[in-house]
Motif scaffolding. Sequence first.
Motif, PDB file in Angstrom:
ATOM      1  N   GLY A  24       0.776  -1.228   0.000  1.00 55.39           N
ATOM      2  CA  GLY A  24       0.000   0.000   0.000  1.00 55.39           C
ATOM      3  C   GLY A  24       0.807   1.278   0.000  1.00 55.39           C
ATOM      4  O   GLY A  24       0.234   2.375   0.030  1.00 55.39           O
ATOM      5  N   MET A  25       2.144   1.183  -0.009  1.00 57.23           N
ATOM      6  CA  MET A  25       2.972   2.383   0.044  1.00 57.23           C
ATOM      7  C   MET A  25       2.973   3.150  -1.269  1.00 57.23           C
ATOM      8  O   MET A  25       3.231   4.342  -1.301  1.00 57.23           O
ATOM      9  N   PHE A  26       2.678   2.431  -2.382  1.00 55.73           N
ATOM     10  CA  PHE A  26       2.746   3.034  -3.704  1.00 55.73           C
ATOM     11  C   PHE A  26       1.366   3.011  -4.350  1.00 55.73           C
ATOM     12  O   PHE A  26       0.681   1.991  -4.325  1.00 55.73           O
ATOM     13  N   ALA A  27       0.988   4.112  -4.942  1.00 51.56           N
ATOM     14  CA  ALA A  27      -0.321   4.198  -5.570  1.00 51.56           C
ATOM     15  C   ALA A  27      -0.326   3.465  -6.912  1.00 51.56           C
ATOM     16  O   ALA A  27       0.718   3.232  -7.520  1.00 51.56           O
ATOM     17  N   GLN A  28      -1.510   3.098  -7.353  1.00 54.43           N
ATOM     18  CA  GLN A  28      -1.669   2.485  -8.669  1.00 54.43           C
ATOM     19  C   GLN A  28      -1.219   3.476  -9.733  1.00 54.43           C
ATOM     20  O   GLN A  28      -1.698   4.606  -9.789  1.00 54.43           O
ATOM     21  N   PRO A  29      -0.280   3.102 -10.602  1.00 52.81           N
ATOM     22  CA  PRO A  29       0.200   4.059 -11.603  1.00 52.81           C
ATOM     23  C   PRO A  29      -0.767   4.209 -12.770  1.00 52.81           C
ATOM     24  O   PRO A  29      -1.564   3.311 -13.063  1.00 52.81           O
ATOM     25  N   ARG A  30      -0.643   5.349 -13.416  1.00 50.87           N
ATOM     26  CA  ARG A  30      -1.392   5.623 -14.635  1.00 50.87           C
ATOM     27  C   ARG A  30      -0.466   5.409 -15.827  1.00 50.87           C
ATOM     28  O   ARG A  30       0.710   5.761 -15.782  1.00 50.87           O
ATOM     29  N   GLU A  31      -1.001   4.825 -16.902  1.00 50.13           N
ATOM     30  CA  GLU A  31      -0.176   4.579 -18.081  1.00 50.13           C
ATOM     31  C   GLU A  31       0.180   5.879 -18.787  1.00 50.13           C
ATOM     32  O   GLU A  31      -0.678   6.732 -19.037  1.00 50.13           O
ATOM     33  N   LEU A  32       1.433   6.034 -19.116  1.00 50.76           N
ATOM     34  CA  LEU A  32       1.909   7.212 -19.832  1.00 50.76           C
ATOM     35  C   LEU A  32       1.384   7.245 -21.253  1.00 50.76           C
ATOM     36  O   LEU A  32       1.332   6.211 -21.942  1.00 50.76           O
ATOM     37  N   THR A  33       1.028   8.438 -21.724  1.00 48.56           N
ATOM     38  CA  THR A  33       0.686   8.611 -23.134  1.00 48.56           C
ATOM     39  C   THR A  33       1.967   8.799 -23.939  1.00 48.56           C
ATOM     40  O   THR A  33       3.042   9.060 -23.383  1.00 48.56           O
ATOM     41  N   HIS A  34       1.849   8.691 -25.237  1.00 52.43           N
ATOM     42  CA  HIS A  34       3.014   8.880 -26.100  1.00 52.43           C
ATOM     43  C   HIS A  34       3.605  10.270 -25.898  1.00 52.43           C
ATOM     44  O   HIS A  34       4.833  10.434 -25.779  1.00 52.43           O
ATOM     45  N   ASP A  35       2.763  11.291 -25.846  1.00 50.18           N
ATOM     46  CA  ASP A  35       3.251  12.657 -25.672  1.00 50.18           C
ATOM     47  C   ASP A  35       3.940  12.832 -24.324  1.00 50.18           C
ATOM     48  O   ASP A  35       4.944  13.563 -24.215  1.00 50.18           O
ATOM     49  N   GLU A  36       3.433  12.184 -23.301  1.00 53.50           N
ATOM     50  CA  GLU A  36       4.062  12.279 -21.981  1.00 53.50           C
ATOM     51  C   GLU A  36       5.436  11.604 -21.979  1.00 53.50           C
ATOM     52  O   GLU A  36       6.380  12.081 -21.330  1.00 53.50           O
ATOM     53  N   ILE A  37       5.546  10.503 -22.679  1.00 53.13           N
ATOM     54  CA  ILE A  37       6.845   9.837 -22.784  1.00 53.13           C
ATOM     55  C   ILE A  37       7.858  10.759 -23.465  1.00 53.13           C
ATOM     56  O   ILE A  37       8.998  10.912 -23.011  1.00 53.13           O
ATOM     57  N   GLU A  38       7.435  11.387 -24.541  1.00 54.00           N
ATOM     58  CA  GLU A  38       8.319  12.323 -25.235  1.00 54.00           C
ATOM     59  C   GLU A  38       8.709  13.483 -24.323  1.00 54.00           C
ATOM     60  O   GLU A  38       9.858  13.956 -24.350  1.00 54.00           O
ATOM     61  N   ASP A  39       7.783  13.944 -23.485  1.00 58.64           N
ATOM     62  CA  ASP A  39       8.079  15.031 -22.557  1.00 58.64           C
ATOM     63  C   ASP A  39       9.112  14.607 -21.523  1.00 58.64           C
ATOM     64  O   ASP A  39      10.025  15.378 -21.194  1.00 58.64           O
ATOM     65  N   ILE A  40       9.001  13.393 -21.001  1.00 55.37           N
ATOM     66  CA  ILE A  40       9.972  12.919 -20.021  1.00 55.37           C
ATOM     67  C   ILE A  40      11.353  12.800 -20.652  1.00 55.37           C
ATOM     68  O   ILE A  40      12.371  13.140 -20.017  1.00 55.37           O
ATOM     69  N   ILE A  41      11.415  12.351 -21.883  1.00 53.64           N
ATOM     70  CA  ILE A  41      12.705  12.281 -22.584  1.00 53.64           C
ATOM     71  C   ILE A  41      13.324  13.668 -22.671  1.00 53.64           C
ATOM     72  O   ILE A  41      14.525  13.851 -22.406  1.00 53.64           O
ATOM     73  N   ARG A  42      12.519  14.678 -23.019  1.00 60.26           N
ATOM     74  CA  ARG A  42      13.029  16.055 -23.067  1.00 60.26           C
ATOM     75  C   ARG A  42      13.485  16.523 -21.693  1.00 60.26           C
ATOM     76  O   ARG A  42      14.490  17.250 -21.579  1.00 60.26           O
ATOM     77  N   ARG A  43      12.770  16.109 -20.656  1.00 58.15           N
ATOM     78  CA  ARG A  43      13.143  16.512 -19.305  1.00 58.15           C
ATOM     79  C   ARG A  43      14.507  15.929 -18.907  1.00 58.15           C
ATOM     80  O   ARG A  43      15.318  16.611 -18.265  1.00 58.15           O
ATOM     81  N   PHE A  44      14.765  14.695 -19.239  1.00 61.82           N
ATOM     82  CA  PHE A  44      16.086  14.121 -18.976  1.00 61.82           C
ATOM     83  C   PHE A  44      17.175  14.973 -19.634  1.00 61.82           C
ATOM     84  O   PHE A  44      18.203  15.278 -19.014  1.00 61.82           O
ATOM     85  N   ALA A  45      16.956  15.356 -20.877  1.00 63.70           N
ATOM     86  CA  ALA A  45      17.945  16.152 -21.596  1.00 63.70           C
ATOM     87  C   ALA A  45      18.111  17.534 -20.969  1.00 63.70           C
ATOM     88  O   ALA A  45      19.238  18.029 -20.803  1.00 63.70           O
TER      89      ALA A  45
END
Length: 422
Positions: free
Chosen positions: A143-164
């Motif tokens: 119960g320590m971690f909430a149920q995750p929501r699936e990332l959309t394609h656009d969100e994945i691209e945003d996270i990649i940009r954030r890493f950079a």
Amino acid sequence: MAHSLTPTADALAVDALHQPFTLPNGAVLPNRLAKAALSESLARRDHTPGTRIKTLYRRWSGNGAGLVVTGNVMVDRRAIGEPGNVVVEDDRAFDDLVEWADIIKSDGAVAWAQINHPGRQAPRTLTPRPVAPSPIALDGSAGMFAQPRELTHDEIEDIIRRFATTAGILVRAGFDGVQIHGAHGYLVSQFLSPLANQRTDHWGGTPEKRRRFVIEVARAIRAEIGPDATLAIKLNSADFQRGGFSEDESIEVVHALAAEGIDLLEISGGTYSSAAMLGVDPSLKESTRQREAYFLDYAQRVRAELPTLPLMLTGGFRTAEAMNDAVTSGAIDIVGLGRPLTVEPDVPGQLLDGTATGSAVRPRRSGIRVVDSLTELTAYTVQMWRMAEGKAPAPRRHPAFNVAAYLVRNGRDSVRVGRRGL
């Protein structure tokens, strides 16, 4: 206390550890010992680096390690992996980052920042609605971690940009490079795992598609930081779960990353659900613990297939002899030390100058898996907190006091394994 990087007569037995090492991008590591990433949990309330984290790294400065890797620097303040994470999304704390890098490099060490996104592996008190490749909850989370929501394609691209973006800011602030955290069950590791990633689009469904995320992250970072800054990655040899990320698939990922021009691979293993990296998981053979280097067999396999790829191995090293032998054999290039530096902060220099033959730090095992993981996690974190307050480590303090101190400060939802160095 500074330590000479030149071998003395007493240190001839570890001569290989003194040798400098040149990375593919031309950067030179002064010797073969590295402070591996340890999640410090010492940021200010606004997740910027402050006095306490600088005090800790000032304590480690000049301890003899040729390479120093910071703990988790998160790329998105909406996704916090543990209390006290530093987050770098923009220039708001740029002067603090400059000072942090300067402290690490003040005595000649090379400074890398480890960058990360927790994905589903974040306490619900910090990240109430986490994201992940697929909407699959973390096993054994109680119960320590909430149920995750699936990332959309656009969100994945945003996270990649954030890493950079995060990588670029850190390099401009003076860090010599960055390390992608691709191990221990965080987001990169989740994309690679067939258990966590059950997508059927461009980001999952086959091993090639599951590794697309980490490849795109590496490409985006390299484009941002250029060819001269160092790009490294920490990757699991396997996640030690039935049906999970296997050693064979890990090797394929390493081949793909090598083709992208990464400068160094740090090898680790395990996840929150199977914490092989802490040395307390029952799946880890006693012969492997006695040999010290938990993932040396995998390192030797990578070396055989990719002989020019620089390798750092973290996990289990405790004696100068074992470290020197691993480097002399050619299996690895750099020895990573994590937990020993929280109790014996000067041990790299002591190993190099011959005043110590090893570290006394060993996993504390009671045979009860949950108890062992909890005491391992909290003991070393609390030692870092002591040094951040200008105090000496207290390795003989009873584990119950460490657990209590950790819970008082961070709360029960922050207590979990899978995120500490070795």
